[in-house]
Scaffold this motif. Structure first.
Motif, PDB file in Angstrom:
ATOM      1  N   LEU A   3      92.176  87.247  43.032  1.00  0.00           N
ATOM      2  CA  LEU A   3      93.452  87.800  43.485  1.00  0.00           C
ATOM      3  C   LEU A   3      93.701  87.550  44.962  1.00  0.00           C
ATOM      4  O   LEU A   3      94.824  87.224  45.364  1.00  0.00           O
ATOM      5  CB  LEU A   3      93.508  89.293  43.168  1.00  0.00           C
ATOM      6  CG  LEU A   3      93.555  89.654  41.682  1.00  0.00           C
ATOM      7  CD1 LEU A   3      93.476  91.160  41.499  1.00  0.00           C
ATOM      8  CD2 LEU A   3      94.795  89.087  41.027  1.00  0.00           C
ATOM      9  N   VAL A   4      92.655  87.675  45.774  1.00  0.00           N
ATOM     10  CA  VAL A   4      92.794  87.402  47.213  1.00  0.00           C
ATOM     11  C   VAL A   4      93.127  85.932  47.432  1.00  0.00           C
ATOM     12  O   VAL A   4      94.000  85.591  48.239  1.00  0.00           O
ATOM     13  CB  VAL A   4      91.516  87.821  47.975  1.00  0.00           C
ATOM     14  CG1 VAL A   4      91.513  87.279  49.380  1.00  0.00           C
ATOM     15  CG2 VAL A   4      91.379  89.338  47.978  1.00  0.00           C
ATOM     16  N   THR A   5      92.452  85.061  46.718  1.00  0.00           N
ATOM     17  CA  THR A   5      92.719  83.625  46.841  1.00  0.00           C
ATOM     18  C   THR A   5      94.152  83.298  46.437  1.00  0.00           C
ATOM     19  O   THR A   5      94.843  82.546  47.121  1.00  0.00           O
ATOM     20  CB  THR A   5      91.737  82.821  45.970  1.00  0.00           C
ATOM     21  OG1 THR A   5      90.404  83.150  46.334  1.00  0.00           O
ATOM     22  CG2 THR A   5      91.943  81.334  46.132  1.00  0.00           C
ATOM     23  N   ALA A   6      94.602  83.881  45.336  1.00  0.00           N
ATOM     24  CA  ALA A   6      95.974  83.646  44.883  1.00  0.00           C
ATOM     25  C   ALA A   6      96.984  84.155  45.903  1.00  0.00           C
ATOM     26  O   ALA A   6      97.992  83.489  46.182  1.00  0.00           O
ATOM     27  CB  ALA A   6      96.198  84.311  43.533  1.00  0.00           C
ATOM     28  N   ALA A   7      96.724  85.318  46.479  1.00  0.00           N
ATOM     29  CA  ALA A   7      97.643  85.871  47.481  1.00  0.00           C
ATOM     30  C   ALA A   7      97.705  84.990  48.726  1.00  0.00           C
ATOM     31  O   ALA A   7      98.791  84.728  49.253  1.00  0.00           O
ATOM     32  CB  ALA A   7      97.212  87.287  47.856  1.00  0.00           C
ATOM     33  N   VAL A   8      96.561  84.524  49.176  1.00  0.00           N
ATOM     34  CA  VAL A   8      96.541  83.664  50.367  1.00  0.00           C
ATOM     35  C   VAL A   8      97.265  82.352  50.093  1.00  0.00           C
ATOM     36  O   VAL A   8      98.070  81.886  50.917  1.00  0.00           O
ATOM     37  CB  VAL A   8      95.086  83.419  50.833  1.00  0.00           C
ATOM     38  CG1 VAL A   8      95.017  82.315  51.869  1.00  0.00           C
ATOM     39  CG2 VAL A   8      94.479  84.699  51.377  1.00  0.00           C
ATOM     40  N   LEU A   9      97.001  81.753  48.943  1.00  0.00           N
ATOM     41  CA  LEU A   9      97.682  80.496  48.613  1.00  0.00           C
ATOM     42  C   LEU A   9      99.186  80.696  48.461  1.00  0.00           C
ATOM     43  O   LEU A   9      99.973  79.823  48.827  1.00  0.00           O
ATOM     44  CB  LEU A   9      97.084  79.897  47.342  1.00  0.00           C
ATOM     45  CG  LEU A   9      95.680  79.332  47.481  1.00  0.00           C
ATOM     46  CD1 LEU A   9      95.141  78.912  46.121  1.00  0.00           C
ATOM     47  CD2 LEU A   9      95.654  78.158  48.447  1.00  0.00           C
ATOM     48  N   LEU A  53      79.444  94.977  36.029  1.00  0.00           N
ATOM     49  CA  LEU A  53      80.759  95.437  36.479  1.00  0.00           C
ATOM     50  C   LEU A  53      81.047  95.049  37.919  1.00  0.00           C
ATOM     51  O   LEU A  53      82.172  94.653  38.246  1.00  0.00           O
ATOM     52  CB  LEU A  53      80.861  96.953  36.313  1.00  0.00           C
ATOM     53  CG  LEU A  53      80.868  97.464  34.879  1.00  0.00           C
ATOM     54  CD1 LEU A  53      80.846  98.987  34.865  1.00  0.00           C
ATOM     55  CD2 LEU A  53      82.062  96.940  34.130  1.00  0.00           C
ATOM     56  N   VAL A  54      80.038  95.140  38.780  1.00  0.00           N
ATOM     57  CA  VAL A  54      80.223  94.770  40.188  1.00  0.00           C
ATOM     58  C   VAL A  54      80.559  93.288  40.303  1.00  0.00           C
ATOM     59  O   VAL A  54      81.486  92.899  41.022  1.00  0.00           O
ATOM     60  CB  VAL A  54      78.965  95.115  41.016  1.00  0.00           C
ATOM     61  CG1 VAL A  54      79.027  94.495  42.395  1.00  0.00           C
ATOM     62  CG2 VAL A  54      78.800  96.623  41.121  1.00  0.00           C
ATOM     63  N   TYR A  55      79.829  92.444  39.587  1.00  0.00           N
ATOM     64  CA  TYR A  55      80.078  91.005  39.644  1.00  0.00           C
ATOM     65  C   TYR A  55      81.458  90.667  39.089  1.00  0.00           C
ATOM     66  O   TYR A  55      82.201  89.888  39.696  1.00  0.00           O
ATOM     67  CB  TYR A  55      78.994  90.246  38.876  1.00  0.00           C
ATOM     68  CG  TYR A  55      79.190  88.754  38.905  1.00  0.00           C
ATOM     69  CD1 TYR A  55      78.946  88.034  40.067  1.00  0.00           C
ATOM     70  CD2 TYR A  55      79.626  88.069  37.788  1.00  0.00           C
ATOM     71  CE1 TYR A  55      79.133  86.666  40.111  1.00  0.00           C
ATOM     72  CE2 TYR A  55      79.814  86.701  37.821  1.00  0.00           C
ATOM     73  CZ  TYR A  55      79.566  85.999  38.979  1.00  0.00           C
ATOM     74  OH  TYR A  55      79.758  84.643  39.022  1.00  0.00           O
ATOM     75  N   THR A  56      81.820  91.262  37.962  1.00  0.00           N
ATOM     76  CA  THR A  56      83.117  90.983  37.353  1.00  0.00           C
ATOM     77  C   THR A  56      84.260  91.446  38.252  1.00  0.00           C
ATOM     78  O   THR A  56      85.237  90.716  38.450  1.00  0.00           O
ATOM     79  CB  THR A  56      83.211  91.658  35.975  1.00  0.00           C
ATOM     80  OG1 THR A  56      82.132  91.196  35.169  1.00  0.00           O
ATOM     81  CG2 THR A  56      84.529  91.353  35.301  1.00  0.00           C
ATOM     82  N   ILE A 111      87.137  89.048  40.064  1.00  0.00           N
ATOM     83  CA  ILE A 111      88.576  89.296  39.906  1.00  0.00           C
ATOM     84  C   ILE A 111      89.231  89.500  41.273  1.00  0.00           C
ATOM     85  O   ILE A 111      90.302  88.943  41.551  1.00  0.00           O
ATOM     86  CB  ILE A 111      88.819  90.491  38.973  1.00  0.00           C
ATOM     87  CG1 ILE A 111      88.405  90.132  37.549  1.00  0.00           C
ATOM     88  CG2 ILE A 111      90.282  90.942  39.009  1.00  0.00           C
ATOM     89  CD1 ILE A 111      88.370  91.297  36.593  1.00  0.00           C
ATOM     90  N   ALA A 112      88.579  90.287  42.129  1.00  0.00           N
ATOM     91  CA  ALA A 112      89.133  90.524  43.467  1.00  0.00           C
ATOM     92  C   ALA A 112      89.203  89.230  44.271  1.00  0.00           C
ATOM     93  O   ALA A 112      90.209  88.980  44.957  1.00  0.00           O
ATOM     94  CB  ALA A 112      88.279  91.557  44.203  1.00  0.00           C
TER      95      ALA A 112
END
Length: 72
Positions: free
Chosen positions: A16-22, A5-8, A12-13
């Motif tokens: 999402l961070v990468t998508a937001a920055v781009l 769960l931690v890895y998944t 995902i986080a």
């Protein structure tokens, strides 16, 4: 189950961070944004999440190696 769960959640986080920055940088096309975010976050997770990946791998292989209970 916790390492999985931690890895998944971390993957995902990171996506999402990468998508937001781009998106903030100016990548507006949704299909290109998702594709580039997937590629960049995958490379970043390979470097940044190695400990979590190793813990998840050990947990999964430990579960696979355990003998199954006999249900006679």
């Amino acid at each position: 189950m916790r390492p999985v769960l931690v890895y998944t959640a971390s993957r995902i986080a990171l996506f999402l961070v990468t998508a937001a920055v781009l998106y903030l940088v100016g990548l507006q096309n949704p299909l290109v944004l998702i594709a580039v975010s997937f590629l960049v976050s995958g490379i970043a997770s390979y470097v940044l999440l190695s400990k979590q990946r190793d813990a998840m791998s050990a947990r999964i292989s430990g579960k696979i190696d355990q003998p199954k209970p006999q249900g006679d």
